[in-house]
Design a protein around this motif. Sequence first.
Motif, PDB file in Angstrom:
ATOM      1  N   THR A  84       0.438  -1.037   0.106  1.00  0.00           N
ATOM      2  CA  THR A  84       0.300   0.227  -0.109  1.00  0.00           C
ATOM      3  C   THR A  84       0.700   1.263   0.163  1.00  0.00           C
ATOM      4  N   TYR A  85       1.826   1.119   0.771  1.00  0.00           N
ATOM      5  CA  TYR A  85       2.748   2.198   1.433  1.00  0.00           C
ATOM      6  C   TYR A  85       3.453   2.664  -0.641  1.00  0.00           C
ATOM      7  N   TRP A  86       4.323   1.665  -0.981  1.00  0.00           N
ATOM      8  CA  TRP A  86       4.776   1.416  -2.199  1.00  0.00           C
ATOM      9  C   TRP A  86       3.949   2.265  -3.695  1.00  0.00           C
ATOM     10  N   LEU A  87       2.418   1.646  -3.601  1.00  0.00           N
ATOM     11  CA  LEU A  87       1.460   2.330  -4.056  1.00  0.00           C
ATOM     12  C   LEU A  87       1.676   3.511  -4.614  1.00  0.00           C
ATOM     13  N   GLU A  88       0.970   3.902  -3.339  1.00  0.00           N
ATOM     14  CA  GLU A  88       0.623   5.076  -2.678  1.00  0.00           C
ATOM     15  C   GLU A  88       2.002   6.456  -2.909  1.00  0.00           C
ATOM     16  N   SER A 176       5.964 -10.036 -11.716  1.00  0.00           N
ATOM     17  CA  SER A 176       6.828  -9.071 -12.346  1.00  0.00           C
ATOM     18  C   SER A 176       6.834  -8.140 -10.719  1.00  0.00           C
ATOM     19  N   VAL A 177       4.976  -7.977 -10.833  1.00  0.00           N
ATOM     20  CA  VAL A 177       4.815  -6.281  -9.884  1.00  0.00           C
ATOM     21  C   VAL A 177       4.858  -6.680  -8.473  1.00  0.00           C
ATOM     22  N   LEU A 178       5.352  -7.935  -8.166  1.00  0.00           N
ATOM     23  CA  LEU A 178       5.556  -8.489  -6.733  1.00  0.00           C
ATOM     24  C   LEU A 178       7.693  -7.881  -6.813  1.00  0.00           C
ATOM     25  N   LYS A 179       7.783  -8.810  -7.672  1.00  0.00           N
ATOM     26  CA  LYS A 179       9.679  -8.178  -8.035  1.00  0.00           C
ATOM     27  C   LYS A 179       9.787  -6.932  -7.231  1.00  0.00           C
ATOM     28  N   SER A 180       8.705  -5.917  -8.514  1.00  0.00           N
ATOM     29  CA  SER A 180       9.272  -4.574  -8.457  1.00  0.00           C
ATOM     30  C   SER A 180       8.949  -3.762  -7.600  1.00  0.00           C
ATOM     31  N   ALA A 181       8.029  -3.803  -6.234  1.00  0.00           N
ATOM     32  CA  ALA A 181       7.540  -3.861  -4.981  1.00  0.00           C
ATOM     33  C   ALA A 181       9.073  -4.396  -3.909  1.00  0.00           C
ATOM     34  N   LEU A 182       9.223  -5.157  -4.414  1.00  0.00           N
ATOM     35  CA  LEU A 182      10.110  -6.128  -3.150  1.00  0.00           C
ATOM     36  C   LEU A 182      11.426  -5.151  -3.928  1.00  0.00           C
ATOM     37  N   ILE A 191      14.719  -4.526   3.495  1.00  0.00           N
ATOM     38  CA  ILE A 191      14.824  -6.020   3.461  1.00  0.00           C
ATOM     39  C   ILE A 191      16.644  -6.336   2.860  1.00  0.00           C
ATOM     40  N   PRO A 192      16.990  -7.056   3.266  1.00  0.00           N
ATOM     41  CA  PRO A 192      18.071  -7.200   2.145  1.00  0.00           C
ATOM     42  C   PRO A 192      18.542  -7.746   1.210  1.00  0.00           C
ATOM     43  N   ARG A 193      17.371  -8.606   0.879  1.00  0.00           N
ATOM     44  CA  ARG A 193      17.122  -8.955  -0.920  1.00  0.00           C
ATOM     45  C   ARG A 193      16.051  -9.313  -0.860  1.00  0.00           C
ATOM     46  N   ASN A 194      15.693  -9.257  -2.825  1.00  0.00           N
ATOM     47  CA  ASN A 194      14.013  -9.643  -3.065  1.00  0.00           C
ATOM     48  C   ASN A 194      14.087 -10.988  -3.593  1.00  0.00           C
ATOM     49  N   VAL A 195      13.026 -11.873  -2.267  1.00  0.00           N
ATOM     50  CA  VAL A 195      13.351 -13.365  -2.817  1.00  0.00           C
ATOM     51  C   VAL A 195      12.346 -13.736  -3.622  1.00  0.00           C
ATOM     52  N   ALA A 196      11.477 -12.735  -4.600  1.00  0.00           N
ATOM     53  CA  ALA A 196      10.616 -13.156  -5.774  1.00  0.00           C
ATOM     54  C   ALA A 196      11.519 -13.077  -7.029  1.00  0.00           C
ATOM     55  N   ARG A 197      12.918 -12.536  -6.652  1.00  0.00           N
ATOM     56  CA  ARG A 197      13.461 -13.047  -8.157  1.00  0.00           C
ATOM     57  C   ARG A 197      14.345 -14.448  -8.045  1.00  0.00           C
ATOM     58  N   ASN A 198      14.319 -14.909  -7.209  1.00  0.00           N
ATOM     59  CA  ASN A 198      15.283 -16.018  -6.769  1.00  0.00           C
ATOM     60  C   ASN A 198      13.285 -17.095  -7.392  1.00  0.00           C
TER      61      ASN A 198
END
Length: 435
Positions: A84-88, A176-182, A191-198
Amino acid sequence: MTRPRDNPASRRTRANGDGTVYQRKDGRWEAAGYVLAPSNTRKRIRVYGTTRKEALAKLTEKIAASNRGLPVPSAQGSVAAYLTYWLENVAVHHLRENTHTRYTTCVNRYLIPGLGKKKLSKLTAKDVRTWLNQLRTTCQCCTRRLDARRDQPRCCAVGQCCHKLLSPLTLTYIHSVLKSALEHAVREEEIPRNVARNVRTGTPRPRRFEPLTADEARQLLTAAQGHRLHALFELALHTGLRKGELLGLHWEDLDLDAGTAAIRRTLQRTSTGTLTTLPTKTRASERRVALPTRCLHSLKLHQEQQQREREAAGTTWQHNGHVFATAQGRAIDPTNLTRTFTTLLRKAGCRRIRFHDLRHSTATLLLEQGVELVVIKELLGHAHIGVTATVYAHVRLRIQRDAIDTLSTALNTPAIIEAVESKGDEPPPCAALVR
């Protein structure tokens, strides 16, 4: 007598910076130490384990990551709160309005219901993979209660699931939307890393399109003769401009003497329901294209026709500077253009295609004429030549086959060519070596 706990040899000593480990009153072991925090500061953290070895291993892992320059995660909220924070506060300033609307729908419909309750700092690749697998196999009528809102239920409410599953393209888009947010959470050191990329979702098959052949394109242009938007359809087939780019053209963008058009903007209907002029899709889409003589002649006739419509409209004319406008000078709605195009296809006797397939038709016809791929990339305004090569791979394969056949004919000896021509379909004799 010296007791064992006072014996220096029996003490468990740790070097400076290694932290401390001790047993709590509840029996658990606690390890504490200083690690790197956001804004290049130090922070004391505590980890717990059922044994001393387990607590010490957790602390050692945190300190090792800190020594590599990875700050400790500062996120304390849920995935839903961060999305929500990321979108707004972030995405709204970097995305086009329609793209932001699609992202918001994706977040509210899929991401928050599936992953929203999890802590952002504790989200793992396994969580993302499990959620994507569930999306891949779950009927959307059941999950989103679509059947309950129908006048006559025909799915879950009657016990006959329709298995309305998400397409691979939709799953890839959600991922891809989740990856962009993370990714932004990593940049903000939440966070230390983007887990969605894995997590790999696989490459979905591209949408199949059926571009017009040269004969069909001629049919369409013949049927468009005399239509008030004849110049638009001719320009679309000769330059491959997108629908929004065509409708966003202003007369100041055209240099009819030099025979060029500057593509600077696009016309779209936004979520508010109004037609808005926006920048081009990408920076590469902002380009200057050459106009053929045929299009220049049509545009000059269209300019004269628009002047007559302006005189006929009088004070009701709304001057917006658009090259292609309504009879009252207003911008043309993209949906109305699609309806007009469908009617024109029916009049021409052509099969029904999307308006965007005119763009594909332009690229396909140019490739079949032997035009270089890099020239087509610049004309279409693709950001990378890989996009052009991937979309039109089937056309390039056909051209390669023709080229190989041409080379094969050139390498045949005169005796083989004569034998093939005389025997027709019979197999030719063994060819001699070419030195």
